[in-house]
Design a protein around this motif. Structure first.
Motif, PDB file in Angstrom:
ATOM      1  N   MET A 135       3.795   3.490  -2.348  1.00  0.00           N
ATOM      2  CA  MET A 135       4.402   2.517  -1.438  1.00  0.00           C
ATOM      3  C   MET A 135       5.882   2.297  -1.791  1.00  0.00           C
ATOM      4  N   ASN A 136       6.721   2.290  -0.813  1.00  0.00           N
ATOM      5  CA  ASN A 136       8.140   2.038  -1.048  1.00  0.00           C
ATOM      6  C   ASN A 136       8.320   0.639  -1.659  1.00  0.00           C
ATOM      7  N   THR A 137       8.967   0.594  -2.847  1.00  0.00           N
ATOM      8  CA  THR A 137       9.099  -0.692  -3.548  1.00  0.00           C
ATOM      9  C   THR A 137       9.924  -1.702  -2.764  1.00  0.00           C
ATOM     10  N   LYS A 138      10.879  -1.184  -1.953  1.00  0.00           N
ATOM     11  CA  LYS A 138      11.705  -2.099  -1.152  1.00  0.00           C
ATOM     12  C   LYS A 138      10.884  -2.771  -0.048  1.00  0.00           C
ATOM     13  N   LYS A 159       7.572  -3.299  -0.207  1.00  0.00           N
ATOM     14  CA  LYS A 159       6.381  -3.969  -0.722  1.00  0.00           C
ATOM     15  C   LYS A 159       6.404  -5.487  -0.517  1.00  0.00           C
ATOM     16  N   PRO A 160       7.504  -6.204  -0.839  1.00  0.00           N
ATOM     17  CA  PRO A 160       7.511  -7.667  -0.619  1.00  0.00           C
ATOM     18  C   PRO A 160       7.289  -8.041   0.841  1.00  0.00           C
ATOM     19  N   TYR A 161       7.884  -7.254   1.750  1.00  0.00           N
ATOM     20  CA  TYR A 161       7.730  -7.568   3.173  1.00  0.00           C
ATOM     21  C   TYR A 161       6.297  -7.338   3.642  1.00  0.00           C
ATOM     22  N   ILE A 162       5.670  -6.261   3.112  1.00  0.00           N
ATOM     23  CA  ILE A 162       4.282  -5.973   3.497  1.00  0.00           C
ATOM     24  C   ILE A 162       3.348  -7.058   2.967  1.00  0.00           C
ATOM     25  N   LEU A 163       3.596  -7.530   1.747  1.00  0.00           N
ATOM     26  CA  LEU A 163       2.758  -8.586   1.174  1.00  0.00           C
ATOM     27  C   LEU A 163       2.913  -9.902   1.936  1.00  0.00           C
ATOM     28  N   LEU A 164       4.132 -10.135   2.440  1.00  0.00           N
ATOM     29  CA  LEU A 164       4.375 -11.379   3.192  1.00  0.00           C
ATOM     30  C   LEU A 164       3.946 -11.292   4.654  1.00  0.00           C
TER      31      LEU A 164
END
Length: 287
Positions: A1-4, A6-11
């Motif tokens: 998963m693209n680390t950039k 990841k936060p958006y996908i989790l949110l």
């Protein structure tokens, strides 16, 4: 998963619910403001409700009253907040004052501030009783009506209770981080404290003052509880007028309510845009 990503996908799940509720409510209100409300048989889009609201005398009075309350309270809060911040900067007891000012607006909610103003400044409140007992006034009725008054003094006092510490802390943070060498150079060149404040400190803190002014102005303009608890019967502020119109049991009145809400939304978005532009200017100013 693209680390950039990841936060958006989790949110994404939480954002979907929050934004979905906001967008659906906004679209529903916008559609009803144009007269489309099939539940009560309104199936044609029209500008009629906008025209009637924008030419309604009560609406214009409420709009003017909301601007007046927000402008007066924000201007006074900025002036007193800057003075308070400068006093804290010059104080020998910064730590205790700073802690006290920080906690006060956070701990006391607006509803409690409104009740505090009522208990202090209404004609049956604490201050009229003290003035009566010490003989300054002959009866409590001689005390001027500062609550439920047509000029909104009680509302303004409640907003000042919250906004002055906020402005003071924003300005104090900027003042305390200004390079002291500027002040030292000015003192060596013969400038006094007044000249240092007006010609060095004030220009440096002015962008923060302006952005803080926009924040408290926008909040005061859209706030409901203080003006509902302390405001006069007429004129009402726009949020109070929107609430009263919304609780009208006659559903044919709903499009008028939504027009008021859409106007409030438009003005709020305008404030956000002004704040965004101001923030960019501040960033550019700070390099």
């Amino acid at each position: 998963m693209n680390t950039k990503m990841k936060p958006y996908i989790l949110l994404l799940p939480a954002l979907t619910i929050l934004i979905g509720i906001f967008i659906s409510g906004l679209i529903l209100g916008l559609v009803q403001s144009f007269g489309y409300f099939p539940v009560i048989g309104l199936k044609n889009f029209t500008l009629r409700y906008y025209l009637e609201v924008l030419t309604d005398k009560d609406f214009l009075q409420s709009l003017k009253f909301s601007f007046y309350i927000s402008l007066i309270s924000s201007v006074i809060a900025v002036i007193l907040g800057v003075i308070l911040a400068y006093s804290i900067l010059k104080s020998r007891h910064k730590k205790s004052i700073e802690k006290f000012i920080y906690k006060l607006p956070i701990i006391v909610p607006h509803t409690i501030a409104a009740l505090l103003v009522y208990n202090l400044f209404s004609q049956s409140g604490v201050i009229p009783r003290i003035l009566y007992n010490v003989g300054i006034i002959n009866s409590q009725n001689q005390f001027p009506s500062l609550v439920f008054d047509k000029v909104g003094i009680g509302i303004i006092i409640a907003y000042l209770w919250k906004e002055i510490p906020f402005i003071a802390m924003v300005v104090y943070t900027i003042l305390s981080n200004i390079n002291n060498r500027l002040v030292e150079v000015a003192l060596n060149l013969g400038a006094n404290n007044r000249q240092i404040f007006w010609h060095i400190l004030l220009p440096l803190i002015m962008p923060s003052i302006f952005s803080s002014f926009i924040i408290i102005f926008a909040f005061s303009f859209g706030a409901f509880e203080v003006s509902y608890l302390l405001g006069p019967t007429s004129p009402k502020t726009l949020p109070v007028k929107a609430y009263i119109e919304y609780t009208n049991p006659d559903l044919t009145n709903r499009p008028y309510t939504m027009v008021i809400n859409m106007i409030l939304t438009f003005i709020s978005v305008l404030f956000v845009w002004i704040y965004s532009r101001t923030f960019k200017l501040i960033s550019k100013y700070n390099g």
